[in-house]
Write an enzyme that holds these catalytic residues in place. Structure first.
Site, PDB file in Angstrom:
ATOM      1  N   CYS A  63       0.834  -1.202   0.000  1.00  0.00           N
ATOM      2  CA  CYS A  63       0.000   0.000   0.000  1.00  0.00           C
ATOM      3  C   CYS A  63       0.875   1.261   0.000  1.00  0.00           C
ATOM      4  O   CYS A  63       1.833   1.361   0.758  1.00  0.00           O
ATOM      5  CB  CYS A  63      -0.898  -0.007   1.235  1.00  0.00           C
ATOM      6  SG  CYS A  63      -2.000   1.417   1.302  1.00  0.00           S
ATOM      7  N   CYS A  88       0.775   4.659   6.887  1.00  0.00           N
ATOM      8  CA  CYS A  88       0.190   4.494   8.228  1.00  0.00           C
ATOM      9  C   CYS A  88       1.187   3.737   9.118  1.00  0.00           C
ATOM     10  O   CYS A  88       1.577   2.601   8.792  1.00  0.00           O
ATOM     11  CB  CYS A  88      -1.122   3.720   8.141  1.00  0.00           C
ATOM     12  SG  CYS A  88      -2.211   4.366   6.858  1.00  0.00           S
ATOM     13  N   CYS A 126       0.700  -0.025  10.224  1.00  0.00           N
ATOM     14  CA  CYS A 126       0.175  -1.051   9.307  1.00  0.00           C
ATOM     15  C   CYS A 126       1.255  -1.896   8.643  1.00  0.00           C
ATOM     16  O   CYS A 126       2.187  -1.380   8.019  1.00  0.00           O
ATOM     17  CB  CYS A 126      -0.689  -0.381   8.245  1.00  0.00           C
ATOM     18  SG  CYS A 126      -1.528  -1.584   7.196  1.00  0.00           S
ATOM     19  N   CYS A 130     -16.643  -8.645   5.642  1.00  0.00           N
ATOM     20  CA  CYS A 130     -15.957  -7.377   5.411  1.00  0.00           C
ATOM     21  C   CYS A 130     -14.693  -7.620   4.582  1.00  0.00           C
ATOM     22  O   CYS A 130     -13.823  -8.394   4.988  1.00  0.00           O
ATOM     23  CB  CYS A 130     -15.612  -6.753   6.757  1.00  0.00           C
ATOM     24  SG  CYS A 130     -14.748  -5.189   6.596  1.00  0.00           S
ATOM     25  N   CYS A 175     -19.596  -5.482   3.686  1.00  0.00           N
ATOM     26  CA  CYS A 175     -18.807  -4.337   4.116  1.00  0.00           C
ATOM     27  C   CYS A 175     -17.503  -4.344   3.326  1.00  0.00           C
ATOM     28  O   CYS A 175     -16.967  -5.418   3.030  1.00  0.00           O
ATOM     29  CB  CYS A 175     -18.517  -4.451   5.615  1.00  0.00           C
ATOM     30  SG  CYS A 175     -17.454  -3.132   6.231  1.00  0.00           S
ATOM     31  N   CYS A 223     -19.071   2.673   8.927  1.00  0.00           N
ATOM     32  CA  CYS A 223     -18.293   1.967   9.947  1.00  0.00           C
ATOM     33  C   CYS A 223     -17.023   2.790  10.125  1.00  0.00           C
ATOM     34  O   CYS A 223     -16.206   2.868   9.203  1.00  0.00           O
ATOM     35  CB  CYS A 223     -17.977   0.553   9.463  1.00  0.00           C
ATOM     36  SG  CYS A 223     -16.844  -0.324  10.564  1.00  0.00           S
ATOM     37  N   ARG A 281     -17.512  -2.201  18.088  1.00  0.00           N
ATOM     38  CA  ARG A 281     -16.848  -3.475  17.764  1.00  0.00           C
ATOM     39  C   ARG A 281     -15.458  -3.583  18.387  1.00  0.00           C
ATOM     40  O   ARG A 281     -14.607  -2.729  18.182  1.00  0.00           O
ATOM     41  CB  ARG A 281     -16.726  -3.635  16.243  1.00  0.00           C
ATOM     42  CG  ARG A 281     -16.025  -4.941  15.826  1.00  0.00           C
ATOM     43  CD  ARG A 281     -16.111  -5.218  14.335  1.00  0.00           C
ATOM     44  NE  ARG A 281     -17.492  -5.145  13.901  1.00  0.00           N
ATOM     45  CZ  ARG A 281     -17.957  -4.237  13.046  1.00  0.00           C
ATOM     46  NH1 ARG A 281     -17.154  -3.356  12.507  1.00  0.00           N
ATOM     47  NH2 ARG A 281     -19.226  -4.227  12.721  1.00  0.00           N
TER      48      ARG A 281
END
Ligand code: SAM
Ligand code: DTB
Ligand code: SF4
Length: 356
Positions: free
Chosen positions: A79, A83, A86, A123, A154, A214, A292
């Site tokens: 990616c 972040c 991550c 998801c 999702c 979400c 969650r």
């Protein structure tokens, strides 16, 4: 032990309070929380905080029911975003191999397995800054295929423009996950390749297209309590609260900026009680949301998870894996549900929220 075939009372029956004791008036939803009010909730004596959170939970949700979602990484690694938490960032030295977008059939096979294991929502996550237009047909086919199995759908694919949001919604996408992650002030310490405003813009796009939101974040990234206040304040003052609020505890991955920075320090793991406090404040400030327990549950003891449920958490990810890291696993979860007398949720949305 299995999650399947749990019969929970019909929604209307459960709402009558027959099993759960007298139900309280849910009150109205506020989007005008001040930071001071949220800070004051965090600062309450722990038992007072839980004593406030549990009645709110029971007024808005069916007690003892927990919604089950299953995650699948449909496009792993490589990616372009940075972040700091991550494993999938191209900037991380996590050793993760970048993969291509999965085939539609393979995704549908995984969804069928999740359904058979008792999950209600599937998801699909992709390690992208944003989906490319060339990927949209395959993504829409995944959504409509999963939806046709009777699962809630999702996706979390990074930033979306309005056209992409509309296409996914038309294909049957119920929820889009897009996290604010932390306070506006701490954001640039964690991510530099996008801004808080970028996140808010995507939230507006998929909210406007009609999808449910979400949106949550991560605690345990070295942030202060004030940052956790700022994070929940940002969520609780959105014009409409997210329908789902995932609260992740940082999974420290070797080779990521945060995993390496926090390793061996007292900040390496969020304090359990502070994590439960965060859940309780989310429950009180966003009463209709599904809260969650997300990443980090694998390393959380049963007693901490039980406190989270008492604080108002009512949703988890099932299975052995999240996107790239481990999860508690279905047999451990089934055993915990048995011990606590919890049931998988059968209803789709909190009735009171739907009635609004
Ligand atoms: N690329 C998309 C995005 O960032 O919106 C979707 C996938 S991303 C992995 C989804 C969320 O997972 C992130 O927003 C973050 O909150 C959470 N997450 C990622 N890595 C994590 C970690 N190591 N520990 C806890 N939460 C994590
Ligand atoms: C969210 O807030 N948590 C989930 C979901 N949204 C996509 C992801 C957790 C990922 C944990 C790290 C990993 O497995 O790579
Ligand atoms: Fe990419 Fe999402 Fe990971 Fe950030 S959290 S690096 S956007 S996959």
């Amino acid at each position: 032990m299995s999650f399947v075939a749990a019969s929970s009372p019909a929604k209307a029956g459960a709402q009558s309070g027959a099993e759960t004791g007298p139900r309280l008036s849910p009150g109205h939803v506020r989007s005008d929380w001040s930071r001071e009010e949220i800070r004051a909730l965090f600062d309450l004596p722990f038992l007072d905080l839980l004593f406030q959170a549990q009645p709110v939970h029971r007024a808005w949700h069916v007690a003892n029911e927990v919604q089950l979602s299953t995650l699948l990484s449909i496009k792993t690694g490589g990616c372009p975003e940075d972040c700091g938490y991550c494993s999938q960032s191209a900037f991380a030295q996590s050793g993760l191999k970048a993969e291509k977008l999965m085939d539609v059939d393979a995704v549908l096979t995984a969804a069928a397995e999740a359904k058979a294991a008792g999950s209600g929502r599937f998801c699909m996550g992709a390690a992208w800054r944003n989906p490319k237009d060339r990927d949209m047909d395959a993504l829409c086919a995944m959504v409509s295929g999963v939806k046709a199995m009777g699962l809630e759908t999702c996706m979390t694919l990074g930033m979306l423009d309005r056209d992409q949001a509309d296409r996914l919604h038309e294909a049957g996408l119920d929820y889009y996950n897009h996290n604010l992650d932390t306070s506006p002030e701490y954001y640039s310490a964690v991510i530099t390749t996008r801004t808080y405003e970028d996140r808010l813009e995507t939230l507006n796009h998929f909210r406007a297209s009609g999808m449910s939101v979400c949106c949550g974040g991560i605690v345990g990234m070295g942030e202060s309590r004030d940052d956790r206040v700022g994070f929940l304040h940002a969520l609780a003052t959105l014009p409409a609260h997210p329908e789902s609020v995932p609260i992740n505890a940082l999974v420290p991955v070797e080779g990521t900026v945060l995993g390496d920075m926090l390793a061996g320090t007292p900040l390496a793991k969020i304090d359990d009680i502070e994590f439960v406090r965060t859940v309780a404040v989310a429950r009180i400030t966003m009463p209709g949301a599904m809260v969650r327990l997300s990443a980090g549950r694998e390393s959380m003891g049963e007693a901490t998870q039980a406190l989270c449920f008492l604080a108002g958490a009512n949703s988890i990810f099932t299975g052995d894996k999240l996107l790239t890291t481990g999860n508690a696993g279905s047999s451990a979860d089934a055993a915990l549900f048995e011990k606590l007398g919890l049931r998988p949720m059968t209803s789709e949305e909190p009735a009171r929220m739907a009635a609004e």
